[in-house]
Scaffold this motif. Structure first.
Motif, short mmCIF file in Angstrom:
data_model
loop_
_atom_site.label_atom_id
_atom_site.label_comp_id
_atom_site.label_asym_id
_atom_site.label_seq_id
_atom_site.Cartn_x
_atom_site.Cartn_y
_atom_site.Cartn_z
N CYS A 21 1.38 30.87 1.05
CA CYS A 21 0.57 32.08 0.87
C CYS A 21 0.26 32.68 2.22
O CYS A 21 0.10 31.95 3.21
CB CYS A 21 -0.73 31.71 0.14
N ARG A 22 0.19 34.01 2.28
CA ARG A 22 -0.28 34.65 3.51
C ARG A 22 -1.74 34.31 3.74
O ARG A 22 -2.54 34.26 2.80
CB ARG A 22 -0.10 36.17 3.41
N SER A 23 -2.09 34.06 4.98
CA SER A 23 -3.42 33.55 5.34
C SER A 23 -4.54 34.42 4.80
O SER A 23 -5.50 33.92 4.19
CB SER A 23 -3.56 33.45 6.86
N GLU A 24 -4.45 35.75 5.02
CA GLU A 24 -5.56 36.62 4.66
C GLU A 24 -5.76 36.66 3.15
O GLU A 24 -6.88 36.75 2.66
CB GLU A 24 -5.37 38.02 5.25
N PHE A 25 -4.66 36.58 2.39
CA PHE A 25 -4.77 36.54 0.94
C PHE A 25 -5.41 35.23 0.49
O PHE A 25 -6.26 35.22 -0.40
CB PHE A 25 -3.38 36.67 0.29
N PHE A 26 -4.97 34.15 1.11
CA PHE A 26 -5.53 32.86 0.71
C PHE A 26 -7.03 32.82 0.98
O PHE A 26 -7.82 32.41 0.13
CB PHE A 26 -4.83 31.72 1.45
N ASP A 27 -7.42 33.26 2.17
CA ASP A 27 -8.84 33.21 2.54
C ASP A 27 -9.69 34.10 1.64
O ASP A 27 -10.83 33.77 1.31
CB ASP A 27 -9.02 33.63 4.00
#
Length: 889
Positions: A468-474
């Motif tokens: 997952c892309r970091s910003e989406f996951f966070d």
């Protein structure tokens, strides 16, 4: 069905069970025996009125003597394929030795093949006599024939229950057998999705982001039966020899390493055996940590500091510090082994990082190569394809959309199937879900994903890999880290940061080879590309199939413009004329809203939205972002630029293209951007665009800025050779004269140092001429400034840095130096070496004398001879003296 039908059907299934067990045992497959124990539980529950009958290993690992027991009816069973008297004797002896009569009143030995015709052995009679509960050879030793006799005496309702269970289980077993017969086809269909990723260039097999540490972790995670030896190898290297020498010095008791050699040489062949080994080795590691921990710097984690027999003794004072260092090192080794064991037991491997960092390439390579090489059964799920399945049914819908798998309605039925495949292959069954940020309904899918992971974690042999892309996951998925299974997650947060320089170089070569880009890359160009993966992809797509010739450096402005032009030309003809205006509309909308990270394109026209969708699909220019919450955002497409510098370039392109002809208005716009995240980038690309197009008003707006010189120093490296002029040379000379502006001076000097090609107007000769012109004091200050860093402590740290620089160059060897560096660059080496230590100056002297016949070195000595610094002249004299000494020798 009537009673006879139930009885005949049950007899058929039990006969088949006996036949299959004999056949499998005949070829050495004995693991089926333990599976049969659980299979018979529902049958024996009804036959013997044992409502709470269960596998005793669920209560206690390696439960003695018996396999199944009901503590309510106090009845127990040993299930075996060995019907000999010896087996019965051993069962009864262990029953008595472990005093199981306190739990069970009856014990049966049930052979799932065929019992002996008689049991008259003396040892058996003795074991029965010694048994504290009653036992009859005729009544308590059973086989399937006896089970059938018991069935005949059952009431019809109970017989129906048993037949229903047996028919359902064998139906499931037949489905499993059919599935296993078609398993290869099922797996081929699933992993065929990898081919789709190849065609779209999301996965390029020849370009693998080699992250050694993460690769090692995935090996332990996905194939523990093979790679558990890594833990053993690490522990075998552990010894306390040095530790005990320090304990002897301190007059303290020595310690022994108490690992059982059997644990370090064990060879578990199945997952259950591996689990037992892990439990044992974890216990042994824990014991060692408790012994060593109090003497380490981590003593607080292990019950407090070690108390020596005499804390005031000189011996303890001498040894204490080294003892703490050594014990801390041992602690780290033991904890590393423990973390590897945890990784083996993890159920979810989660990879999160920014866009363009190689997540898809990483997991596709994992499936395509590692899993395939080790025959690890796996499914690859590109998460964007889940958008075509119904809500809450996306994952099960994808899995069931395969003709080679039974059609079930519940995910647990599939997991049962996968777990049985894993049990047979003795390897985990791994489900790979790539790019969960590409699922449209993020909030909704978050719950589905958590349910899916929670279900998978209930199966010992099923594991999941997620990217997952970091910003989406966070923003949307981080709550998964608060679930009950969160302790079973291993998260990797940045694949790129774990790459070595060697791997980066290999990656660059792989990209160039795959895209058929030929050319010779100077060191600045090479380093520029291999340190920015997204820029590397842009460069290769722009120059695919071309020979770029000799590249001294990469100029981003030119690259962005050429790349956008090529990308637009790949669009359908009806969209080509609208593509650039659409990008400029995005840029102007961001400027108007003063929002530069995301933008909704809800109100864009159909063709504009089509262009946006095409660019989002590539994920190089634009990418999809998280839509807002609430009804108003339903169906909204929110985008951002994947690469911030490309965003700034397009914003600058928009500003220059739409300027109204006055420098004042553009200057006012740029001033208004101060403090925003796009100001620096927009300013430099407005300046570059103005220089390139000779846009007089835009150029005037940039040069009238009060901090123009600072901007020029920051961005001079972006000026392509074609637009460099003598005014640029003059500006750089002025910057080099002012050493008090340390950062600005250093940037200009380093920029020129990396420009070794004299056909460019801005080149290293400007720096060398400047250094040659300085007297000894100014020269020393300039070189010291170049090698200093803010907040250096102690104040002469620059000398150590300079000496290291000289040594690193000399370590390269003459051939590499001659291949990589120009005579002017070697002049800089002489300037720096003039302030180095004696040893470093000697190495430079030897280098120049070793290559005294080389034209580059001779040219460097001649140019350096023009220096006004006494230190440089002294070094040249030392080189000449060394040459004379060698000649005299």
């Amino acid at each position: 069905m009537n009673r006879d039908d139930y009885l005949n059907s049950s007899a058929k299934y039990l006969g088949r069970l006996t036949h299959e067990i004999r056949a499998l045992n005949a070829i050495g497959r004995f693991d089926i025996n333990s599976v049969t124990e659980d299979f018979l539980v529902p049958v024996l529950k009804v036959l013997f009125d044992a409502p709470n009958l269960q596998n005793q290993n669920e209560i206690q690992q390696n439960f003695p003597s018996i396999d199944l027991g009901c503590r309510t009816s106090r009845i127990s069973f040993q299930i075996t394929t060995d019907a000999s008297s010896d087996k019965v004797v051993k069962t009864l002896q262990k029953f008595r030795e472990h005093q199981l009569e306190r739990i069970f009143d009856r014990v049966f030995v049930l052979t799932i093949t065929e019992k002996q015709s008689s049991y008259t052995a003396k040892t058996l009679n003795e074991a029965i006599a010694a048994l504290p509960v009653s036992f009859s050879v005729l009544e308590n030793i059973l086989d399937i024939t006896d089970i059938l006799k018991h069935l005949q005496g059952l009431e019809t309702a109970k017989l129906e229950r048993i037949e229903f269970y047996l028919s359902a289980e064998f139906r499931k077993r037949d489905e499993h057998l059919q599935f296993r017969d078609q398993l290869d086809k099922f797996l081929e269909y699933s992993t065929a999705k990898i081919e789709v990723e190849k065609k779209s260039k999301k996965y390029i097999p020849s370009i693998f982001v080699e992250t050694h540490a993460t690769k090692e972790e995935t090996r332990l995670f996905s194939n523990p039966i093979f790679f558990y030896r890594k833990v053993q190898d690490g522990l075998k290297r552990l010894n306390y020899t040095h530790l005990n020498s320090l304990l002897r010095l301190a007059r303290e008791p020595e310690l022994g390493l108490e690992f059982d050699n059997g644990l370090l040489t064990a060879s578990p062949r199945t997952i259950p055996e591996l689990r037992e080994w892990i439990d044992a080795i974890e216990g042994a590691i824990g014991n060692e940590l408790q012994k060593i921990g109090p003497m380490s710097w981590r003593s607080a984690d292990y019950g407090g500091k070690y108390r020596p027999s005499n804390e005031d003794s000189a011996n303890w004072s001498l040894a204490r510090h080294k003892l703490e260092v050594t014990c801390t090192g041992v602690i780290l080794e033991l904890e590393d082994a423990r973390s590897q064991l945890k990784l083996i037991q993890n159920k979810i491997f989660l990879v999160t990082s920014m866009a363009g960092q190689g997540k898809t390439n990483f997991v596709c390579d994992l499936v395509d190569n590692q899993f395939k090489a080790f025959e690890i059964p796996s499914i690859f799920i590109p998460a964007r394809e889940l958008n075509t399945y119904p809500a809450r049914q996306r994952l099960i819908g994808f899995i069931s959309n395969n003709r080679y798998i039974p059609q079930y309605s519940r995910i647990h039925q599939y997991f049962d199937l996968f777990n049985s495949v894993a049990l047979e292959s003795k390897k985990p069954f791994i489900i790979v879900i790539d790019g969960i940020n590409e699922v449209n309904a993020l909030e909704e899918f978050n719950d589905e994903l958590k349910d899916f992971c929670n279900a998978a974690c209930q199966y010992e042999l099923i594991k999941i890999v997620i990217t997952c892309r970091s910003e989406f996951f966070d923003e949307k998925y981080s709550s998964i880290l608060n679930e009950p299974f969160s302790d079973k997650i291993r998260r990797v947060t940045d694949l790129r940061s774990e790459m070595s320089d060697l791997s980066k170089g290999r990656l660059l070569r792989s990209y160039l080879k795959h895209f058929h880009v030929a050319g010779k890359f100077a060191r600045p160009a090479r380093e520029f590309l291999q340190n920015d993966l997204l820029l590397l992809r842009i460069f290769c797509e722009r120059h695919e199939g071309l020979d770029v010739g000799h590249l001294s450096d990469i100029y981003k402005g030119d690259l962005f413009e050429d790349f956008l032009l090529k990308k637009i030309e790949s669009f359908p003809e009806r969209l080509q004329g609208k593509a650039l205006p659409t990008l400029l509309k995005i840029a102007s909308s961001m400027l108007a809203a003063k929002q530069y990270s995301t933008l909704s394109v809800r109100n864009f026209e159909d063709d504009e939205r089509d262009i946006v969708q095409r660019l989002v699909a590539d994920d190089i220019i634009l990418r999809q972002e998280i839509a807002g919450k609430g009804l108003s955002s339903l169906g909204d497409l929110v985008i951002s630029f994947t690469y911030d510098e490309l965003r700034d370039f397009i914003i600058a392109y928009s500003l220059v293209g739409t300027s109204e002809g006055t420098a004042g208005s553009l200057s006012e716009t740029l001033t208004g951007l101060k403090g925003s995240p796009v100001f620096e980038g927009a300013y430099k690309y407005v300046y570059l665009q103005a220089r390139k197009t000779k846009h007089r008003e835009a150029l005037q707006a940039c040069e009238q800025a009060e901090d123009f010189v600072e901007h020029f120093a920051l961005n001079v490296h972006l000026l392509p050779p074609g637009i460099q002029n003598n005014e640029d040379v003059s500006r750089l000379k002025v910057i080099l004269m002012d050493v008090s502006e340390v950062a600005r001076f250093r940037r200009a000097a380093v920029f020129l140092l990396n420009r070794q090609y004299l056909d460019e107007l801005l080149n290293i000769r400007i720096l060398i001429e400047h250094l040659n012109s300085l007297d000894s004091q100014a020269h020393r200050r300039a070189v010291e400034t170049l090698f200093s860093r803010p907040h250096d402590f102690p104040s002469r740290s620059w000398e150590k840095r300079l000496n290291g620089f000289v040594e690193n160059v000399c370590d390269l060897g003459l051939d590499d130096i001659l291949g990589d560096y120009s005579p002017e660059w070697l002049v800089f080496l002489l300037h720096a070496s003039s302030l180095a230590g004696w040893y470093e100056r000697q190495r430079v002297s030897i280098l120049f004398n070793t290559g005294k016949r080389e034209a580059k070195l001779q040219g460097a000595l001649e140019i350096a001879g023009e220096s006004q610094s006494n230190l440089v002249r002294r070094l040249l004299s030392e080189i000449a003296t060394t040459e004379r000494s060698e000649s005299d020798g």
